[in-house]
Every structure is written in C-alpha cells, then in structure tokens.
Design an enzyme around this catalytic site. Structure first.
Site, mmCIF file in Angstrom:
data_model
loop_
_atom_site.group_PDB
_atom_site.id
_atom_site.type_symbol
_atom_site.label_atom_id
_atom_site.label_comp_id
_atom_site.label_asym_id
_atom_site.label_seq_id
_atom_site.Cartn_x
_atom_site.Cartn_y
_atom_site.Cartn_z
ATOM 1 N N TRP A 10 -2.856 -6.253 -4.905
ATOM 2 C CA TRP A 10 -4.799 -6.834 -5.407
ATOM 3 C C TRP A 10 -4.481 -7.248 -6.291
ATOM 4 O O TRP A 10 -5.384 -8.174 -6.926
ATOM 5 C CB TRP A 10 -4.627 -5.548 -6.284
ATOM 6 N N LYS A 11 -3.331 -7.605 -6.732
ATOM 7 C CA LYS A 11 -2.815 -8.558 -7.369
ATOM 8 C C LYS A 11 -3.880 -8.583 -8.487
ATOM 9 O O LYS A 11 -3.627 -7.372 -8.809
ATOM 10 C CB LYS A 11 -3.862 -10.357 -6.924
ATOM 11 N N GLU A 97 3.240 -16.141 -5.914
ATOM 12 C CA GLU A 97 2.866 -16.663 -6.689
ATOM 13 C C GLU A 97 3.623 -16.443 -8.425
ATOM 14 O O GLU A 97 3.242 -16.791 -9.674
ATOM 15 C CB GLU A 97 1.188 -16.091 -7.325
ATOM 16 N N GLY A 173 -4.422 -16.432 1.082
ATOM 17 C CA GLY A 173 -5.892 -16.741 0.102
ATOM 18 C C GLY A 173 -6.483 -17.845 0.503
ATOM 19 O O GLY A 173 -7.175 -18.102 0.006
ATOM 20 N N SER A 212 -4.274 -14.413 4.731
ATOM 21 C CA SER A 212 -5.067 -13.960 5.085
ATOM 22 C C SER A 212 -5.113 -13.221 6.681
ATOM 23 O O SER A 212 -6.049 -13.751 7.306
ATOM 24 C CB SER A 212 -6.006 -15.639 5.247
ATOM 25 N N GLY A 233 -3.606 -9.186 0.894
ATOM 26 C CA GLY A 233 -4.618 -9.477 -0.489
ATOM 27 C C GLY A 233 -5.314 -9.416 -0.420
ATOM 28 O O GLY A 233 -6.447 -8.136 -0.429
HETATM 29 P P1 13P Z 1 -4.482 -12.897 1.532
HETATM 30 O O1 13P Z 1 -4.415 -11.628 2.392
HETATM 31 O O2 13P Z 1 -5.740 -12.788 1.002
HETATM 32 O O3 13P Z 1 -4.372 -13.966 2.058
HETATM 33 O O4 13P Z 1 -3.024 -12.095 0.295
HETATM 34 C C1 13P Z 1 -2.002 -12.740 0.841
HETATM 35 C C2 13P Z 1 -0.848 -11.845 0.041
HETATM 36 O O5 13P Z 1 -0.272 -13.063 -0.889
HETATM 37 C C3 13P Z 1 -0.511 -10.485 -0.491
HETATM 38 O O6 13P Z 1 0.411 -10.679 -1.211
#
Ligand code: 13P
Length: 251
Positions: A10-11, A97, A173, A212, A233
């Site tokens: 979920w960040k 990140e 992302g 993604s 994500g």
């Molecule tokens: P997204 O699915 O938003 O591209 O993010 C992937 C991610 O960083 C999962 O840890």
C-alpha cells in the site's frame, strides 16, 4: 509446486477510514481466490487495525520495511519483534523507494533480510534495475549484486525462508509494465543464479513480479514459468483490482 503469492504494497497511502473499506472489500471477495496466497503490506501505524480485521481470514499481512537492529536508540524505526507483535507474516525489504530515497545499500538490505528472518518473518526481497541501467544493458549485473548481498551475508539457504520480488524501477507506478517476456527473462536469470548454488532452494523460491501489474495484464505475466506471483502497488488500493489480480492466478 510453488504456490503463487500476490502481495499488496500500500506504500504511504490510505487513512483509517479508507483502509477499513478496502479490508471489508477484500474480505468479502477473497472466497473467489482459490490458488494464490494473498497478503497486504500496510503502513506500520495501521497494522493493529489490519490485524484485528484480517485475523481468521485467508489474507495475511506484513510491514513495508523494518530496522536491521533488534531494539534500542533508533528513533522512528520499527523492529522485527514489533511486526511480530502485530501478527505480521511478511515484511518487504529493499524496495527501490527505500533504496532511492533512504539510501539503503545492498549491505543494509541484506541485514534487514537477516533481521526479519531471525524473527521468523518472511522477508520479501525487492531487486530491480533503473531505466538507465536497463538501457546500459546491466540489468542482470544489478539484480545479481542485489541478490548476492543476501547470499553472502546469510548463505543461499536463507532464501528458502524468503521471497524475491523483481521490480524494474521503470515499471513502478508508471503504467509501463515489463512485457511477460522481459520479466520472465530476469526471473529465470535470478532462479538460475540461486540454482548455481542450491538447486532445491531455487526450485522452491517464489519470485514475484512488481511494476504496474493490473487485472488486465496479470494473467499473461503469471502464466510465465518463473513468475510466481505479484507485488502490487497502485492496484492493491482498490479491492476489486487487487482481487482481480489474485484470481488471475486461478487459471
Ligand atoms: P505499482 O504496482 O504501483 O507499479 O507499484 C509496484 C510496487 O512498487 C510494489 O512494491
């Protein structure tokens, strides 16, 4: 046979209210997920809420990061034992990140992997190259270096207690997913790298794809021989989308 794992990251998103809605949606739809193991990695401050709502369901949960230290004067950090206190099964280590914005080195990430493992948590080790590195043709060298840091510190058998996630930084992302072939190539490379030291560990190791991944591209990615699930994500923030990815592992 490796059981697919679909884990949400979920960040730093959501609120108490939105997370409650998301968890309710996941709980009501999880019955349709037959094949994949499912987990959500929540912001640490919400883990208590996540635990009380998911306990007794088929959905596991985990943290997004942890300290390499066991306890002590490390302001703002979260120890593995604290994640255990809230019933976590998994913890993400070395997300790009964290590597980029918090300058986590391969050595630090390896120590975090060790700290998680020592506490009985399952570390999800993220590896992946930037766009620049891909264009320079050093993708394999980058993921090898990231993987080898853990093997050097802990030995190859440590990977039997963990999960690897291949997350090309350029696909995170951005809506720009790696093609199933591009992803499979790196997954196969990672598995071969582990197999060169221990064939059994390599055969049992789950290697997730992240970047993604959405309900409409999950099936093709998950169909590849060495792609054993996803680390999701953006699409993990909507129950319908996340469950759509989880059910893509059904067939
Ligand atoms: P997204 O699915 O938003 O591209 O993010 C992937 C991610 O960083 C999962 O840890």
């Amino acid at each position: 046979m490796r059981q697919p794992l679909v884990a949400g990251n979920w960040k730093m998103n959501g609120s108490r209210a939105s997370i409650e809605m998301l968890l309710n949606g996941l709980k009501s739809g999880i019955g349709a997920v037959r094949v994949a193991e499912v987990a959500v990695c929540a912001p640490a401050i919400y883990l208590s809420d996540v635990q009380s709502r998911l306990q007794g369901t088929a959905i596991a949960w985990g943290g997004q990061d942890l300290s390499a230290q066991a306890s002590g004067a490390f302001t703002g950090e979260i120890a593995a034992s604290m994640l255990n206190d809230f019933g976590c099964k998994y913890v993400i280590v070395g997300h790009s990140e964290r590597r980029a914005y918090h300058h986590e080195s391969d050595a630090t990430v390896a120590k975090k992997f060790a700290a998680a493992r020592a506490a009985g948590l399952i570390p999800i080790l993220c590896v992946g190259e930037t766009l620049e590195e891909r264009e320079q043709g050093v993708t394999e060298a980058v993921v090898k270096r990231q993987l080898d840091a853990v093997i050097e510190l802990e030995g190859v058998t440590a990977l039997a207690d963990g999960v690897v996630a291949y997350e090309p930084v350029w696909a995170i992302g951005t809506g720009r997913t790696a093609t199933p072939e591009q992803a499979q190539e790196v997954h196969a490379y990672l598995r071969a790298r582990v197999a060169s030291q221990d064939a059994d560990v390599a055969a049992g190791l789950r290697i997730l794809y992240g970047g993604s991944m959405k309900p409409d591209n999950a099936k093709e990615l998950l169909a590849k021989a060495d792609i054993d699930g996803g680390l999701i994500g953006g699409a993990s923030l909507k129950a319908e989308d996340f469950l759509g990815i989880c059910t893509a592992a059904n067939d």
